[in-house]
Scaffold this motif. Structure first.
Motif, PDB file in Angstrom:
ATOM      1  N   GLN A 105       9.768  31.235 -26.321  1.00 21.35           N
ATOM      2  CA  GLN A 105       9.532  30.450 -27.527  1.00 21.35           C
ATOM      3  C   GLN A 105       8.596  31.198 -28.461  1.00 21.35           C
ATOM      4  O   GLN A 105       7.692  31.922 -28.024  1.00 21.35           O
ATOM      5  N   CYS A 106       8.815  31.037 -29.756  1.00 21.92           N
ATOM      6  CA  CYS A 106       7.949  31.630 -30.767  1.00 21.92           C
ATOM      7  C   CYS A 106       7.739  30.623 -31.874  1.00 21.92           C
ATOM      8  O   CYS A 106       8.665  29.899 -32.258  1.00 21.92           O
ATOM      9  N   TRP A 107       6.533  30.542 -32.390  1.00 16.67           N
ATOM     10  CA  TRP A 107       6.261  29.639 -33.503  1.00 16.67           C
ATOM     11  C   TRP A 107       5.109  30.166 -34.342  1.00 16.67           C
ATOM     12  O   TRP A 107       4.310  30.990 -33.896  1.00 16.67           O
ATOM     13  N   SER A 108       5.047  29.697 -35.569  1.00 13.56           N
ATOM     14  CA  SER A 108       3.970  30.095 -36.478  1.00 13.56           C
ATOM     15  C   SER A 108       3.799  29.012 -37.529  1.00 13.56           C
ATOM     16  O   SER A 108       4.773  28.359 -37.931  1.00 13.56           O
ATOM     17  N   ARG A 109       2.573  28.815 -37.965  1.00  5.94           N
ATOM     18  CA  ARG A 109       2.263  27.856 -39.024  1.00  5.94           C
ATOM     19  C   ARG A 109       1.395  28.564 -40.051  1.00  5.94           C
ATOM     20  O   ARG A 109       0.273  28.966 -39.767  1.00  5.94           O
ATOM     21  N   ILE A 110       1.933  28.759 -41.254  1.00  5.47           N
ATOM     22  CA  ILE A 110       1.312  29.591 -42.273  1.00  5.47           C
ATOM     23  C   ILE A 110       1.071  28.762 -43.538  1.00  5.47           C
ATOM     24  O   ILE A 110       1.951  28.028 -43.983  1.00  5.47           O
ATOM     25  N   GLY A 111      -0.111  28.885 -44.110  1.00  4.06           N
ATOM     26  CA  GLY A 111      -0.419  28.188 -45.354  1.00  4.06           C
ATOM     27  C   GLY A 111       0.522  28.596 -46.471  1.00  4.06           C
ATOM     28  O   GLY A 111       0.922  29.764 -46.568  1.00  4.06           O
ATOM     29  N   LYS A 112       0.881  27.663 -47.325  1.00  2.04           N
ATOM     30  CA  LYS A 112       1.858  27.919 -48.389  1.00  2.04           C
ATOM     31  C   LYS A 112       1.455  29.073 -49.291  1.00  2.04           C
ATOM     32  O   LYS A 112       2.306  29.857 -49.755  1.00  2.04           O
ATOM     33  N   ILE A 133      12.793  26.127 -39.746  1.00  2.00           N
ATOM     34  CA  ILE A 133      11.730  26.228 -40.747  1.00  2.00           C
ATOM     35  C   ILE A 133      11.354  24.833 -41.219  1.00  2.00           C
ATOM     36  O   ILE A 133      12.230  24.034 -41.585  1.00  2.00           O
ATOM     37  N   LYS A 134      10.074  24.551 -41.192  1.00  2.00           N
ATOM     38  CA  LYS A 134       9.541  23.283 -41.675  1.00  2.00           C
ATOM     39  C   LYS A 134       8.725  23.550 -42.928  1.00  2.00           C
ATOM     40  O   LYS A 134       7.733  24.281 -42.890  1.00  2.00           O
ATOM     41  N   PHE A 135       9.147  22.962 -44.050  1.00  2.00           N
ATOM     42  CA  PHE A 135       8.423  23.090 -45.306  1.00  2.00           C
ATOM     43  C   PHE A 135       7.620  21.814 -45.549  1.00  2.00           C
ATOM     44  O   PHE A 135       8.179  20.714 -45.555  1.00  2.00           O
ATOM     45  N   THR A 136       6.325  21.940 -45.733  1.00  2.00           N
ATOM     46  CA  THR A 136       5.478  20.818 -46.131  1.00  2.00           C
ATOM     47  C   THR A 136       4.720  21.227 -47.389  1.00  2.00           C
ATOM     48  O   THR A 136       4.780  22.383 -47.817  1.00  2.00           O
ATOM     49  N   ARG A 137       3.983  20.305 -47.963  1.00  2.00           N
ATOM     50  CA  ARG A 137       3.234  20.635 -49.176  1.00  2.00           C
ATOM     51  C   ARG A 137       2.058  21.567 -48.919  1.00  2.00           C
ATOM     52  O   ARG A 137       1.557  22.208 -49.847  1.00  2.00           O
ATOM     53  N   GLU A 138       1.606  21.643 -47.662  1.00  2.00           N
ATOM     54  CA  GLU A 138       0.434  22.457 -47.348  1.00  2.00           C
ATOM     55  C   GLU A 138       0.752  23.731 -46.574  1.00  2.00           C
ATOM     56  O   GLU A 138       0.037  24.721 -46.681  1.00  2.00           O
ATOM     57  N   TYR A 139       1.823  23.719 -45.783  1.00  2.00           N
ATOM     58  CA  TYR A 139       2.114  24.880 -44.942  1.00  2.00           C
ATOM     59  C   TYR A 139       3.616  24.968 -44.682  1.00  2.00           C
ATOM     60  O   TYR A 139       4.388  24.047 -44.957  1.00  2.00           O
ATOM     61  N   VAL A 140       4.003  26.109 -44.122  1.00  2.00           N
ATOM     62  CA  VAL A 140       5.371  26.342 -43.667  1.00  2.00           C
ATOM     63  C   VAL A 140       5.295  26.729 -42.193  1.00  2.00           C
ATOM     64  O   VAL A 140       4.480  27.573 -41.806  1.00  2.00           O
ATOM     65  N   ALA A 141       6.132  26.113 -41.359  1.00  2.00           N
ATOM     66  CA  ALA A 141       6.163  26.413 -39.922  1.00  2.00           C
ATOM     67  C   ALA A 141       7.498  27.060 -39.579  1.00  2.00           C
ATOM     68  O   ALA A 141       8.553  26.607 -40.021  1.00  2.00           O
ATOM     69  N   PHE A 142       7.426  28.137 -38.814  1.00  2.00           N
ATOM     70  CA  PHE A 142       8.608  28.804 -38.286  1.00  2.00           C
ATOM     71  C   PHE A 142       8.675  28.546 -36.788  1.00  2.00           C
ATOM     72  O   PHE A 142       7.650  28.528 -36.104  1.00  2.00           O
ATOM     73  N   GLY A 143       9.877  28.391 -36.266  1.00  2.00           N
ATOM     74  CA  GLY A 143      10.052  28.246 -34.829  1.00  2.00           C
ATOM     75  C   GLY A 143      11.356  28.874 -34.386  1.00  2.00           C
ATOM     76  O   GLY A 143      12.347  28.875 -35.127  1.00  2.00           O
ATOM     77  N   ALA A 144      11.360  29.422 -33.180  1.00  2.00           N
ATOM     78  CA  ALA A 144      12.580  29.973 -32.586  1.00  2.00           C
ATOM     79  C   ALA A 144      12.453  29.864 -31.079  1.00  2.00           C
ATOM     80  O   ALA A 144      11.347  29.889 -30.532  1.00  2.00           O
ATOM     81  N   GLN A 145      13.607  29.717 -30.407  1.00  2.00           N
ATOM     82  CA  GLN A 145      13.591  29.568 -28.956  1.00  2.00           C
ATOM     83  C   GLN A 145      14.865  30.138 -28.378  1.00  2.00           C
ATOM     84  O   GLN A 145      15.955  29.928 -28.917  1.00  2.00           O
ATOM     85  N   SER A 146      14.740  30.886 -27.289  1.00  2.00           N
ATOM     86  CA  SER A 146      15.923  31.481 -26.670  1.00  2.00           C
ATOM     87  C   SER A 146      16.787  30.405 -26.035  1.00  2.00           C
ATOM     88  O   SER A 146      16.306  29.365 -25.600  1.00  2.00           O
TER      89      SER A 146
END
Length: 328
Positions: A56-63, A29-42
């Motif tokens: 691989q799976c990833w997502s970038r979602i606004g805070k 999980i990456k927390f920034t001031r503008e968004y949060v990113a999730f990532g996972a990989q087998s």
């Protein structure tokens, strides 16, 4: 290093972890001031660099889609990178299911840090009761360490030959579950008139040009068993939606996008890619975020990409993206 937030009532923060649960034991999980990113990989253990052939799976979602009262501070450009065990986050999710409020903050020191959730519930008398749950942080990553991982970035792949909307995920989950009992691989074939065929495979044989169609008008056509082969099962769909490409997808300087070329010249021709049934099941786990729709993108002889559009948010760009290399 500070992190504090009030989680939205829809608990989308936890649902994203639930959607990637079967990709790997850890999520990043990456927390920034503008968004949060999730990532996972087998296949990731202690080394988050991963390898060739990984799902691989990833997502970038606004805070604002995940939190109220969100605040993050660090010496690394006010960004925080964490590795968490998915099962630990899901335990906190189960505790939060009927909560009236969920506060999250980062506590402890680097070697013994937690995401601490203060979960407020209300009893039948209207009394509020806070429950504190500490979820261990496996690792706090440096900015340099995070930049050397593959979990937060989309892999470079050729332009897909075809984009098509998937049928209902709960139906596909049942089909994939039945396939797993008879074969290790599934060939996904589709064309640009809205037809899709799922066929079990031994991992070698592909069925690039499925035969036959139906005039029933039903989205779910049939499941056919072939007595001539060991465990050959075929499921057919029709009338599936073909999404329009975005302007970013179609901005090719020299060549037209292959999807558009195929749509113009040979829309009924099938495109195929083969993946493990278990990997397809990992994607279908995304039903927990209750997506509005899921787009399947086929890159023959390379990969399948799935874009899961999230229902609980009000922007078209809020997606979970899954990448499955062919026949990994």
């Amino acid at each position: 290093m500070r992190l504090r937030a009030k989680i939205q009532r829809n608990l989308l923060f936890f649902k994203l972890a639930q959607a990637v649960e079967r990709i790997g034991r850890s999520c990043f999980i990456k927390f920034t001031r503008e968004y949060v990113a999730f990532g996972a990989q087998s296949g990731l253990g202690d080394d988050p660099v991963g390898g060739v052939g990984a799902v691989q799976c990833w997502s970038r979602i606004g805070k604002e889609m995940l939190f109220h009262e969100y605040k993050v501070e660090s010496n690394a450009n006010n960004e925080i990178y964490l590795e968490m065990k998915v099962e630990d986050l899901l335990l906190a999710m189960r505790t939060s299911a009927n909560a009236s409020a969920v506060m999250m903050r980062m506590t402890g020191r680097s070697a013994d840090a937690y995401l601490t959730f203060v979960i407020t519930t209300e009893d039948h008398m209207g009394n509020l009761r806070p429950i504190t749950q500490n979820v261990p942080i496996v690792k706090i990553m440096s900015a340099d360490g995070a930049s050397n991982t593959t979990v937060f970035s989309e892999p470079e792949v050729p332009d897909p030959e075809l984009h098509i909307m998937l049928p209902q995920l709960d139906r596909l989950r049942n089909i994939a579950s039945s396939y797993r009992s008879v074969a290790d691989y599934v060939v996904i074939s589709a064309n640009l008139v809205g037809e899709m065929v799922l066929t079990t495979s031994d991992g070698v044989s592909q069925f690039a040009n499925p035969l036959g169609t139906s005039d029933t008008g039903s989205s779910f056509l049939s499941t056919r068993y072939s007595p001539a082969e060991k465990a050959h099962v075929e499921t057919r769909f029709s009338n599936l939606h073909i999404p329009k490409l975005s302007e970013d997808d179609t901005m090719h300087i020299e060549n037209e996008h292959p999807h558009l070329t195929r749509l113009r010249t040979r829309p009924k021709e099938f495109v195929s890619a083969m993946v493990r049934v278990t990997d397809l099941q990992k994607v279908l786990q995304s039903q927990y975020v209750k997506p509005t729709n899921v787009v399947c993108c086929l890159v023959p002889n390379y990969a399948i990409i799935f874009y899961v559009y999230l229902k609980d948010v009000d922007t078209h760009n809020a997606t979970l993206t899954y990448f499955i290399p062919e026949n990994a």
